[in-house]
Scaffold this motif. Structure first.
Motif, PDB file in Angstrom:
ATOM      1  N   VAL A   8      45.938  30.783 -74.025  1.00 41.56           N
ATOM      2  CA  VAL A   8      46.884  29.685 -73.818  1.00 41.56           C
ATOM      3  C   VAL A   8      48.274  30.237 -73.545  1.00 41.56           C
ATOM      4  O   VAL A   8      48.985  29.795 -72.631  1.00 41.56           O
ATOM      5  CB  VAL A   8      46.897  28.751 -75.044  1.00 41.56           C
ATOM      6  CG1 VAL A   8      48.146  27.879 -75.045  1.00 41.56           C
ATOM      7  CG2 VAL A   8      45.664  27.868 -75.062  1.00 41.56           C
ATOM      8  N   VAL A   9      48.676  31.241 -74.316  1.00 47.18           N
ATOM      9  CA  VAL A   9      49.987  31.865 -74.100  1.00 47.18           C
ATOM     10  C   VAL A   9      49.991  32.677 -72.815  1.00 47.18           C
ATOM     11  O   VAL A   9      50.941  32.632 -72.029  1.00 47.18           O
ATOM     12  CB  VAL A   9      50.362  32.751 -75.306  1.00 47.18           C
ATOM     13  CG1 VAL A   9      51.666  33.498 -75.049  1.00 47.18           C
ATOM     14  CG2 VAL A   9      50.474  31.911 -76.568  1.00 47.18           C
ATOM     15  N   ARG A  40      46.171  30.585 -83.985  1.00 46.73           N
ATOM     16  CA  ARG A  40      47.588  30.914 -84.135  1.00 46.73           C
ATOM     17  C   ARG A  40      47.808  32.417 -84.093  1.00 46.73           C
ATOM     18  O   ARG A  40      48.807  32.897 -83.565  1.00 46.73           O
ATOM     19  CB  ARG A  40      48.123  30.327 -85.440  1.00 46.73           C
ATOM     20  CG  ARG A  40      48.146  28.803 -85.464  1.00 46.73           C
ATOM     21  CD  ARG A  40      48.857  28.272 -86.675  1.00 46.73           C
ATOM     22  NE  ARG A  40      48.122  28.563 -87.915  1.00 46.73           N
ATOM     23  CZ  ARG A  40      47.159  27.797 -88.405  1.00 46.73           C
ATOM     24  NH1 ARG A  40      46.810  26.691 -87.747  1.00 46.73           N
ATOM     25  NH2 ARG A  40      46.546  28.106 -89.522  1.00 46.73           N
ATOM     26  N   THR A  61      52.152  36.471 -77.685  1.00 48.90           N
ATOM     27  CA  THR A  61      53.536  36.087 -77.428  1.00 48.90           C
ATOM     28  C   THR A  61      54.408  37.307 -77.165  1.00 48.90           C
ATOM     29  O   THR A  61      55.307  37.280 -76.310  1.00 48.90           O
ATOM     30  CB  THR A  61      54.102  35.278 -78.609  1.00 48.90           C
ATOM     31  OG1 THR A  61      53.334  34.071 -78.768  1.00 48.90           O
ATOM     32  CG2 THR A  61      55.558  34.904 -78.381  1.00 48.90           C
ATOM     33  N   ASN A  63      44.408  40.071 -72.398  1.00 47.70           N
ATOM     34  CA  ASN A  63      43.627  39.263 -73.322  1.00 47.70           C
ATOM     35  C   ASN A  63      42.399  40.036 -73.793  1.00 47.70           C
ATOM     36  O   ASN A  63      42.016  40.007 -74.966  1.00 47.70           O
ATOM     37  CB  ASN A  63      43.221  37.960 -72.632  1.00 47.70           C
ATOM     38  CG  ASN A  63      42.285  37.109 -73.452  1.00 47.70           C
ATOM     39  OD1 ASN A  63      41.264  36.668 -72.948  1.00 47.70           O
ATOM     40  ND2 ASN A  63      42.595  36.886 -74.708  1.00 47.70           N
ATOM     41  N   TRP A 107      41.986  25.084 -81.776  1.00 43.29           N
ATOM     42  CA  TRP A 107      43.401  25.164 -82.141  1.00 43.29           C
ATOM     43  C   TRP A 107      43.650  24.843 -83.619  1.00 43.29           C
ATOM     44  O   TRP A 107      44.737  25.086 -84.115  1.00 43.29           O
ATOM     45  CB  TRP A 107      44.226  24.223 -81.249  1.00 43.29           C
ATOM     46  CG  TRP A 107      43.778  22.786 -81.284  1.00 43.29           C
ATOM     47  CD1 TRP A 107      44.138  21.824 -82.173  1.00 43.29           C
ATOM     48  CD2 TRP A 107      42.878  22.156 -80.363  1.00 43.29           C
ATOM     49  NE1 TRP A 107      43.522  20.631 -81.891  1.00 43.29           N
ATOM     50  CE2 TRP A 107      42.751  20.807 -80.780  1.00 43.29           C
ATOM     51  CE3 TRP A 107      42.189  22.601 -79.240  1.00 43.29           C
ATOM     52  CZ2 TRP A 107      41.936  19.904 -80.088  1.00 43.29           C
ATOM     53  CZ3 TRP A 107      41.386  21.701 -78.578  1.00 43.29           C
ATOM     54  CH2 TRP A 107      41.262  20.371 -78.990  1.00 43.29           C
ATOM     55  N   GLY A 131      43.637  31.034 -78.396  1.00 45.85           N
ATOM     56  CA  GLY A 131      45.042  31.165 -78.754  1.00 45.85           C
ATOM     57  C   GLY A 131      45.769  32.149 -77.851  1.00 45.85           C
ATOM     58  O   GLY A 131      46.901  31.906 -77.421  1.00 45.85           O
ATOM     59  N   ALA A 171      47.611  33.523 -80.438  1.00 45.16           N
ATOM     60  CA  ALA A 171      48.821  33.111 -79.720  1.00 45.16           C
ATOM     61  C   ALA A 171      50.010  33.973 -80.113  1.00 45.16           C
ATOM     62  O   ALA A 171      50.812  34.373 -79.263  1.00 45.16           O
ATOM     63  CB  ALA A 171      49.111  31.637 -80.014  1.00 45.16           C
ATOM     64  N   LYS A 172      50.117  34.284 -81.393  1.00 52.20           N
ATOM     65  CA  LYS A 172      51.240  35.093 -81.872  1.00 52.20           C
ATOM     66  C   LYS A 172      51.195  36.499 -81.305  1.00 52.20           C
ATOM     67  O   LYS A 172      52.217  37.052 -80.870  1.00 52.20           O
ATOM     68  CB  LYS A 172      51.217  35.144 -83.404  1.00 52.20           C
ATOM     69  CG  LYS A 172      52.366  35.937 -84.010  1.00 52.20           C
ATOM     70  CD  LYS A 172      52.293  35.928 -85.526  1.00 52.20           C
ATOM     71  CE  LYS A 172      53.429  36.746 -86.135  1.00 52.20           C
ATOM     72  NZ  LYS A 172      53.338  36.750 -87.629  1.00 52.20           N
TER      73      LYS A 172
END
Length: 241
Positions: free
Chosen positions: A144-145, A14, A21, A118, A8, A141, A17-18
């Motif tokens: 996790v989302v 990041r 999202t 993913n 992380w 990342g 994750a972005k």
């Protein structure tokens, strides 16, 4: 990056994750549909919660729940879930060049969080099949989302399922969200061609039992993707407008 490093803290965490999202809405909608379906089928709160956390596979859950409620033999339930999830064998084979150097314990943990979208995002981010330090942080990342949105909405559907009327049409809403999310991932003809082929294969093989048409569709799309990847003239032709 070593196995003990905190993923992380890496910028790729990041980024993963972005990018996930933007897809989380469709993931959450499908999780909500699955949670509501488990409760309304009569499976029970405890078993629904346990299945949601342990199985973590929406299509397999939706296929297995009616069989469990109907009292089908356990081997039928297992065979159905196995056939539907055989696509993950294809995914894992594609992921092997990236993560084969990790320990067995770490790879087993990655297996639990593996998901369809993913996989799609990861392969788009790292098209060259060789390990690099950025891959594991990006993977975590994204998952996790992905796992967070799925479990949150799935558990919400389980806990509130009895209060959600069927007139809301959540199944259609979840499917529409997933279709819109899939459409956003198709950027050129090189991605459209496998997608269209997968759709045609799924329809052509619809009569197969245990939803094996899904496996046929995925195998067809992966095969076409490999042909495109290994044929530079074809890849360049499809990538050009």
């Amino acid at each position: 990056m070593s196995e003990d490093s905190a993923p992380w803290r890496h910028p790729e965490f990041r980024r993963g994750a972005k990018e996930m999202t933007g897809i989380a809405l469709g993931i959450g909608a499908w999780g909500l549909v699955t949670g509501v379906a488990m409760v309304k089928s009569g499976l029970g709160l405890g078993l629904s919660l346990l299945m949601s956390v342990l199985v973590f596979a929406g299509s397999a859950q939706l296929a297995a729940v009616p069989l469990i409620v109907a009292g089908a033999p356990i081997w039928v339930v297992w065979a159905t879930a196995l056939c539907i999830n055989l696509r993950f064998v294809i995914f894992s084979a594609q992921w092997r060049p990236y993560f084969a150097h990790l320990s067995l314990r770490r790879r087993a943990l990655l297996c639990y969080f593996t998901a369809d979208l993913n996989y799609v995002l990861f392969m788009r981010r790292f098209p060259e099949p060789k390990p690099s330090p950025e891959q594991l942080p990006y993977f975590w990342g994204a998952v996790v989302v992905n796992a967070g949105s799925w479990h949150l909405m799935s558990l919400t559907g389980i806990l509130l399922g009895d209060r959600i009327p069927p007139e809301w049409g959540l199944a259609f809403a979840g499917t529409a969200a997933l279709l819109g999310m899939t459409y956003s991932l198709l950027s050129d003809r090189a991605t459209w061609l496998p997608a269209v082929l997968a759709g045609c294969a799924a329809v052509a093989a619809y009569a197969l039992p245990l939803k094996l048409n899904m496996l046929v569709a995925i195998a067809a799309a992966v095969a076409m993707g490999m042909v495109i990847d290994h044929s530079r003239p074809l890849r360049e032709r499809l990538s050009n407008p």
